[in-house]
Scaffold this motif. Structure first.
Motif, PDB file in Angstrom:
ATOM      1  N   SER A 232      37.545  21.868  23.529  1.00 25.24           N
ATOM      2  CA  SER A 232      36.250  21.595  22.906  1.00 25.24           C
ATOM      3  C   SER A 232      35.479  22.903  22.727  1.00 25.24           C
ATOM      4  N   GLU A 233      34.377  22.834  22.001  1.00 24.09           N
ATOM      5  CA  GLU A 233      33.522  24.009  21.800  1.00 24.09           C
ATOM      6  C   GLU A 233      32.985  24.521  23.135  1.00 24.09           C
ATOM      7  N   GLN A 234      32.658  23.580  24.019  1.00 21.41           N
ATOM      8  CA  GLN A 234      32.132  23.956  25.331  1.00 21.41           C
ATOM      9  C   GLN A 234      33.179  24.721  26.140  1.00 21.41           C
ATOM     10  N   THR A 235      34.416  24.222  26.124  1.00 19.41           N
ATOM     11  CA  THR A 235      35.486  24.899  26.856  1.00 19.41           C
ATOM     12  C   THR A 235      35.812  26.250  26.220  1.00 19.41           C
ATOM     13  N   TYR A 236      35.721  26.324  24.884  1.00 18.35           N
ATOM     14  CA  TYR A 236      35.924  27.603  24.198  1.00 18.35           C
ATOM     15  C   TYR A 236      34.950  28.657  24.726  1.00 18.35           C
ATOM     16  N   LYS A 237      33.689  28.271  24.861  1.00 17.34           N
ATOM     17  CA  LYS A 237      32.677  29.211  25.356  1.00 17.34           C
ATOM     18  C   LYS A 237      32.963  29.626  26.797  1.00 17.34           C
ATOM     19  N   ARG A 238      33.443  28.693  27.595  1.00 15.31           N
ATOM     20  CA  ARG A 238      33.780  29.018  28.987  1.00 15.31           C
ATOM     21  C   ARG A 238      34.961  29.984  29.052  1.00 15.31           C
ATOM     22  N   ILE A 239      35.937  29.772  28.175  1.00 18.31           N
ATOM     23  CA  ILE A 239      37.093  30.668  28.134  1.00 18.31           C
ATOM     24  C   ILE A 239      36.651  32.073  27.722  1.00 18.31           C
ATOM     25  N   CYS A 240      35.731  32.165  26.760  1.00 21.05           N
ATOM     26  CA  CYS A 240      35.204  33.470  26.348  1.00 21.05           C
ATOM     27  C   CYS A 240      34.539  34.189  27.513  1.00 21.05           C
ATOM     28  N   GLU A 241      33.815  33.437  28.342  1.00 21.12           N
ATOM     29  CA  GLU A 241      33.188  34.026  29.520  1.00 21.12           C
ATOM     30  C   GLU A 241      34.235  34.519  30.507  1.00 21.12           C
ATOM     31  N   GLU A 242      35.310  33.734  30.658  1.00 20.26           N
ATOM     32  CA  GLU A 242      36.401  34.136  31.555  1.00 20.26           C
ATOM     33  C   GLU A 242      37.089  35.408  31.035  1.00 20.26           C
ATOM     34  N   ILE A 243      37.252  35.496  29.720  1.00 21.63           N
ATOM     35  CA  ILE A 243      37.872  36.677  29.114  1.00 21.63           C
ATOM     36  C   ILE A 243      37.019  37.915  29.376  1.00 21.63           C
ATOM     37  N   GLN A 244      35.709  37.774  29.228  1.00 25.91           N
ATOM     38  CA  GLN A 244      34.808  38.906  29.478  1.00 25.91           C
ATOM     39  C   GLN A 244      34.908  39.385  30.918  1.00 25.91           C
ATOM     40  N   GLN A 245      34.977  38.439  31.843  1.00 28.91           N
ATOM     41  CA  GLN A 245      35.104  38.805  33.260  1.00 28.91           C
ATOM     42  C   GLN A 245      36.464  39.460  33.519  1.00 28.91           C
ATOM     43  N   PHE A 246      37.504  38.914  32.892  1.00 31.10           N
ATOM     44  CA  PHE A 246      38.845  39.471  33.050  1.00 31.10           C
ATOM     45  C   PHE A 246      38.915  40.886  32.484  1.00 31.10           C
ATOM     46  N   GLN A 247      38.268  41.094  31.328  1.00 30.44           N
ATOM     47  CA  GLN A 247      38.209  42.432  30.732  1.00 30.44           C
ATOM     48  C   GLN A 247      37.590  43.428  31.706  1.00 30.44           C
ATOM     49  N   GLN A 248      36.510  43.015  32.354  1.00 32.29           N
ATOM     50  CA  GLN A 248      35.847  43.900  33.309  1.00 32.29           C
ATOM     51  C   GLN A 248      36.762  44.225  34.482  1.00 32.29           C
ATOM     52  N   ASN A 249      37.509  43.212  34.958  1.00 31.71           N
ATOM     53  CA  ASN A 249      38.450  43.435  36.067  1.00 31.71           C
ATOM     54  C   ASN A 249      39.547  44.426  35.663  1.00 31.71           C
ATOM     55  N   ILE A 250      40.060  44.274  34.422  1.00 33.10           N
ATOM     56  CA  ILE A 250      41.093  45.181  33.921  1.00 33.10           C
ATOM     57  C   ILE A 250      40.543  46.605  33.812  1.00 33.10           C
ATOM     58  N   MET A 251      39.297  46.739  33.317  1.00 34.30           N
ATOM     59  CA  MET A 251      38.679  48.061  33.191  1.00 34.30           C
ATOM     60  C   MET A 251      38.498  48.712  34.555  1.00 34.30           C
ATOM     61  N   ASN A 252      38.138  47.924  35.560  1.00 36.25           N
ATOM     62  CA  ASN A 252      37.975  48.456  36.914  1.00 36.25           C
ATOM     63  C   ASN A 252      39.306  48.975  37.458  1.00 36.25           C
ATOM     64  N   LEU A 253      40.392  48.234  37.189  1.00 34.18           N
ATOM     65  CA  LEU A 253      41.722  48.674  37.617  1.00 34.18           C
ATOM     66  C   LEU A 253      42.108  49.988  36.932  1.00 34.18           C
ATOM     67  N   ALA A 254      41.851  50.059  35.623  1.00 23.78           N
ATOM     68  CA  ALA A 254      42.205  51.256  34.864  1.00 23.78           C
ATOM     69  C   ALA A 254      41.386  52.466  35.311  1.00 23.78           C
ATOM     70  N   ASN A 255      40.094  52.252  35.552  1.00 21.01           N
ATOM     71  CA  ASN A 255      39.215  53.355  35.950  1.00 21.01           C
ATOM     72  C   ASN A 255      39.556  53.906  37.329  1.00 21.01           C
ATOM     73  N   SER A 256      40.158  53.075  38.177  1.00 20.24           N
ATOM     74  CA  SER A 256      40.492  53.516  39.529  1.00 20.24           C
ATOM     75  C   SER A 256      41.931  54.047  39.631  1.00 20.24           C
ATOM     76  N   ASP A 257      42.647  54.046  38.503  1.00 18.25           N
ATOM     77  CA  ASP A 257      44.036  54.515  38.490  1.00 18.25           C
ATOM     78  C   ASP A 257      44.070  56.040  38.374  1.00 18.25           C
ATOM     79  N   GLU A 258      44.384  56.713  39.451  1.00 18.49           N
ATOM     80  CA  GLU A 258      44.410  58.176  39.458  1.00 18.49           C
ATOM     81  C   GLU A 258      45.759  58.744  39.025  1.00 18.49           C
ATOM     82  N   GLN A 259      46.727  57.867  38.739  1.00 15.96           N
ATOM     83  CA  GLN A 259      48.050  58.322  38.317  1.00 15.96           C
ATOM     84  C   GLN A 259      48.364  57.905  36.882  1.00 15.96           C
TER      85      GLN A 259
END
Length: 283
Positions: A232-259
């Motif tokens: 549904s449209e409501q679930t679509y919006k929730r998935i978008c929020e999850e994607i944004q949070q996941f993107q931030q988690n991925i960026m944190n992993l990349a930023n802390s990668d010293e190798q």
């Protein structure tokens, strides 16, 4: 007075024009401008500025004349309106290129025009962000042959040189006293219309890269998956929020990668592949 050549959004230009005229002439109004342009609907210009109405080609000319444009300003204003109202990506790119070719006769391009063109180039070409990341990971001086081959798929020597020049011009990298380039924290912003168009082009190019990689890169060097979902449209919006949070988690992993030793492109695609029959659903 404000310069129409500095704008990539004709509604923003009209709004700023109105504010400027209002400061100089307290009695000035959108109604007066509509009268001057010969529009029967006296609220027409106001609705244009607010995005409630579109401008036809004949009305573009009438309004341009009311604004006191010369021939060159009229041509730019007409192109600007067409660019803003274009629906197709190829059409928007065509008119944006035309905007960059037009300038006030006998004058150099303003700083605002130069910045927007450079930033459009940066966001529109996928390899500029790659080169910036490579420079951040490795010591790079002027070995453009090495740099061009580090990009995958490889780019030309000329493209590598032009990319470094652009990154340096925009302040994204700078050359140290020892000849080594370093990534800076400095960033620039540009008009929303231009940035949106550039990012669209970037995503199109990245999608093409994903297709190329699917055929050429070994399976252990890529991770491409997909899901087909009924939501549904409501679930679509929730998935978008999850994607944004996941993107931030991925960026944190990349930023802390010293190798870090290579650049990856991580695309998120979530788009409709069917329509919604709301009338049938509500029955």
């Amino acid at each position: 007075m404000i310069n129409v050549f500095d704008y990539t959004d004709f509604r923003k230009y009209l709004s700023d024009y109105y504010e400027t005229m209002k400061t100089e002439k307290n009695h000035f109004s959108y109604k007066i401008l509509a009268n001057k342009a010969g529009f029967q609907n006296k609220g027409f210009v106001y609705n244009i500025v607010k995005g409630n109405k579109a401008l036809s080609k004949s009305n573009i000319f009438k309004l341009s004349q009311a604004l006191g444009h010369n021939r060159f300003e009229t041509e730019y204003f007409e192109t600007l309106v067409t660019f803003n109202q274009a629906k197709d990506l190829n059409e928007r790119n065509f008119y944006f290129d035309k905007l960059n070719q037009l300038q006030n006769k006998g004058k150099k391009k303003s700083e605002a025009q130069v910045i927007r063109q450079d930033q459009y180039e940066f966001y529109s070409k996928w390899y500029h962000v790659v080169i910036r990341s490579i420079i951040d990971m490795y010591e790079f001086s002027d070995d453009f042959k090495w740099l061009s081959k580090m990009v995958y798929p490889p780019i030309s020597l000329k493209q590598a040189k032009q990319s470094v020049t652009l990154l340096e011009k925009l302040g994204f990298i700078e050359k140290q006293a020892d000849g080594i380039y370093k990534v800076t924290e400095k960033s620039l912003t540009t008009g929303e219309k231009v940035l949106s168009l550039a990012v669209q082009n970037f995503h199109v190019e990245c999608t093409k890269l994903a297709q190329k990689t699917l055929h050429e890169a070994p399976s252990n060097k890529r991770n491409i998956t997909g899901l087909t979902l009924g939501i549904s449209e409501q679930t679509y919006k929730r998935i978008c929020e999850e994607i944004q949070q996941f993107q931030q988690n991925i960026m944190n992993l990349a930023n802390s990668d010293e190798q870090a030793d290579r650049v990856y492109q991580f695309n998120f695609h979530l788009f409709p592949i069917s329509d919604s029959d709301k009338e049938r659903i509500t029955k």
